[in-house]
Design a protein around this motif. Structure first.
Motif, PDB file in Angstrom:
ATOM      1  N   ASP A 131       0.826  -1.204   0.000  1.00 29.66           N
ATOM      2  CA  ASP A 131       0.000   0.000   0.000  1.00 29.66           C
ATOM      3  C   ASP A 131       0.856   1.247   0.000  1.00 29.66           C
ATOM      4  O   ASP A 131       1.742   1.416   0.840  1.00 29.66           O
ATOM      5  CB  ASP A 131      -0.902   0.036   1.246  1.00 29.66           C
ATOM      6  N   PHE A 144      -4.610   6.558   1.189  1.00 24.80           N
ATOM      7  CA  PHE A 144      -5.058   5.399   1.952  1.00 24.80           C
ATOM      8  C   PHE A 144      -4.896   5.608   3.447  1.00 24.80           C
ATOM      9  O   PHE A 144      -5.679   5.095   4.238  1.00 24.80           O
ATOM     10  CB  PHE A 144      -4.285   4.150   1.511  1.00 24.80           C
ATOM     11  N   ARG A 146      -5.380   8.202   5.158  1.00 28.05           N
ATOM     12  CA  ARG A 146      -6.474   9.030   5.688  1.00 28.05           C
ATOM     13  C   ARG A 146      -7.842   8.550   5.227  1.00 28.05           C
ATOM     14  O   ARG A 146      -8.864   9.127   5.607  1.00 28.05           O
ATOM     15  CB  ARG A 146      -6.291  10.497   5.265  1.00 28.05           C
ATOM     16  N   ALA A 147      -7.860   7.516   4.385  1.00 28.65           N
ATOM     17  CA  ALA A 147      -9.114   6.968   3.854  1.00 28.65           C
ATOM     18  C   ALA A 147      -9.940   8.065   3.188  1.00 28.65           C
ATOM     19  O   ALA A 147     -11.114   8.274   3.498  1.00 28.65           O
ATOM     20  CB  ALA A 147      -9.927   6.285   4.953  1.00 28.65           C
ATOM     21  N   GLU A 148      -9.291   8.749   2.236  1.00 30.14           N
ATOM     22  CA  GLU A 148     -10.003   9.803   1.539  1.00 30.14           C
ATOM     23  C   GLU A 148      -9.488   9.955   0.107  1.00 30.14           C
ATOM     24  O   GLU A 148      -8.380   9.536  -0.232  1.00 30.14           O
ATOM     25  CB  GLU A 148      -9.873  11.135   2.280  1.00 30.14           C
ATOM     26  N   LEU A 158     -13.726   8.188   2.376  1.00 27.42           N
ATOM     27  CA  LEU A 158     -14.092   6.849   1.936  1.00 27.42           C
ATOM     28  C   LEU A 158     -14.729   6.090   3.091  1.00 27.42           C
ATOM     29  O   LEU A 158     -14.295   6.219   4.238  1.00 27.42           O
ATOM     30  CB  LEU A 158     -12.854   6.089   1.465  1.00 27.42           C
ATOM     31  N   ALA A 160     -15.523   2.453   5.069  1.00 23.34           N
ATOM     32  CA  ALA A 160     -14.643   1.313   5.345  1.00 23.34           C
ATOM     33  C   ALA A 160     -14.663   0.312   4.189  1.00 23.34           C
ATOM     34  O   ALA A 160     -13.617  -0.199   3.770  1.00 23.34           O
ATOM     35  CB  ALA A 160     -15.071   0.628   6.644  1.00 23.34           C
ATOM     36  N   HIS A 163     -12.820   1.679   1.172  1.00 23.82           N
ATOM     37  CA  HIS A 163     -11.377   1.614   1.422  1.00 23.82           C
ATOM     38  C   HIS A 163     -10.865   0.190   1.203  1.00 23.82           C
ATOM     39  O   HIS A 163      -9.809  -0.016   0.583  1.00 23.82           O
ATOM     40  CB  HIS A 163     -11.086   2.082   2.853  1.00 23.82           C
ATOM     41  N   GLU A 164     -11.614  -0.815   1.699  1.00 25.29           N
ATOM     42  CA  GLU A 164     -11.207  -2.212   1.521  1.00 25.29           C
ATOM     43  C   GLU A 164     -11.155  -2.579   0.045  1.00 25.29           C
ATOM     44  O   GLU A 164     -10.201  -3.210  -0.421  1.00 25.29           O
ATOM     45  CB  GLU A 164     -12.189  -3.133   2.247  1.00 25.29           C
ATOM     46  N   THR A 167      -8.293  -0.868  -1.713  1.00 31.22           N
ATOM     47  CA  THR A 167      -7.012  -1.459  -1.307  1.00 31.22           C
ATOM     48  C   THR A 167      -6.710  -2.709  -2.124  1.00 31.22           C
ATOM     49  O   THR A 167      -5.601  -2.883  -2.629  1.00 31.22           O
ATOM     50  CB  THR A 167      -7.032  -1.803   0.196  1.00 31.22           C
TER      51      THR A 167
END
Length: 234
Positions: A131, A144, A146-148, A158, A160, A163-164, A167
């Motif tokens: 990642d 990734f 910050r999941a945004e 984003l 969960a 995000h998964e 990824t």
């Protein structure tokens, strides 16, 4: 130490010798690779590939109902993932044929357990990226850590599940990720029945990362197979 996600990769082992199967599975599991499915024929391997969605295939050349070369060609029409030949056929013509068909490596039996592990790990390292906290797409960036998503200066969160899914797509950037593999990544070992949910999540992801979600250029559909994430060239 190798990243844990490499050890989680799905490995399809195809060999008609049960003793050899057991030995290779034992070697891989001892090193931490536990997500392994075995097959003893071309027919079993094709069925396994459809249901298991492997991320690496280890193939013998000589099989009861065909050969590993024709099997590789069949697998490549279904999805694009690395292939390692593990076989007693060590002639130069066989090696060249295997590499010419798209094999990533070729090991001749007998082999050292450490050699097998080194070759498998090297293939997975080359094929699947760790990642990156910040990934550049055509019309947006993904952070990734910050999941945004950052698009036109706006920071878009984003969920969960998004995000998964992103990824998994990023780890296989440029490669097809099957619908089954994405459903399994997001919803666990029994992913059947989640196809509509997956489509809804893909649609929302596209709304966040694409300039025109109805004409995606970064998260594209591969009809009948799955999806592919296209990174912006640096």
């Amino acid at each position: 130490m190798d990243s844990a996600y490499l050890k989680e990769k799905r490995i399809l082992l195809v060999d008609d010798e049960k003793g050899l199967q057991d030995m290779v599975v034992s070697i891989l599991k001892k090193d931490g690779y536990t997500n392994i499915k075995t097959a003893g024929t071309v027919k079993e391997a094709v069925l396994a590939a459809k249901s298991f969605s492997p991320e690496l295939a280890i193939l013998d050349v000589m099989l009861p109902d065909g050969d590993g070369f024709s099997l590789l060609e069949q697998l490549k029409t279904m999805a694009d993932y690395p292939v390692l030949f593990l076989t007693a056929r060590g002639e130069e013509d066989d090696r060249l044929k295997g590499f010419g068909l798209g094999a990533d490596d070729y090991i001749v039996k007998p082999f050292l357990p450490k050699e097998l592990i080194c070759r498998v790990t090297a293939i997975l390292r080359r094929s699947y990226k760790e990642d990156d906290p910040h990934v550049k797409l055509h019309d947006s960036d993904i952070d990734f850590s910050r999941a945004e998503v950052i698009k036109d200066g706006e920071h878009i969160a984003l969920t969960a599940k998004e995000h998964e899914l992103l990824t998994v797509l990023y780890r296989n950037a440029g490669r097809i990720v099957t619908i089954d593999a994405l459903c399994e990544a997001a919803w666990g070992e029994n992913p059947f029945g989640y196809e509509n949910s997956l489509m809804a999540h893909i649609r929302r992801i596209r709304e966040k990362i694409e300039r025109n979600p109805s004409r995606p250029v970064s998260l594209v559909t591969v009809k009948g197979l799955g999806y592919k994430l296209i990174l912006e060239r640096k």
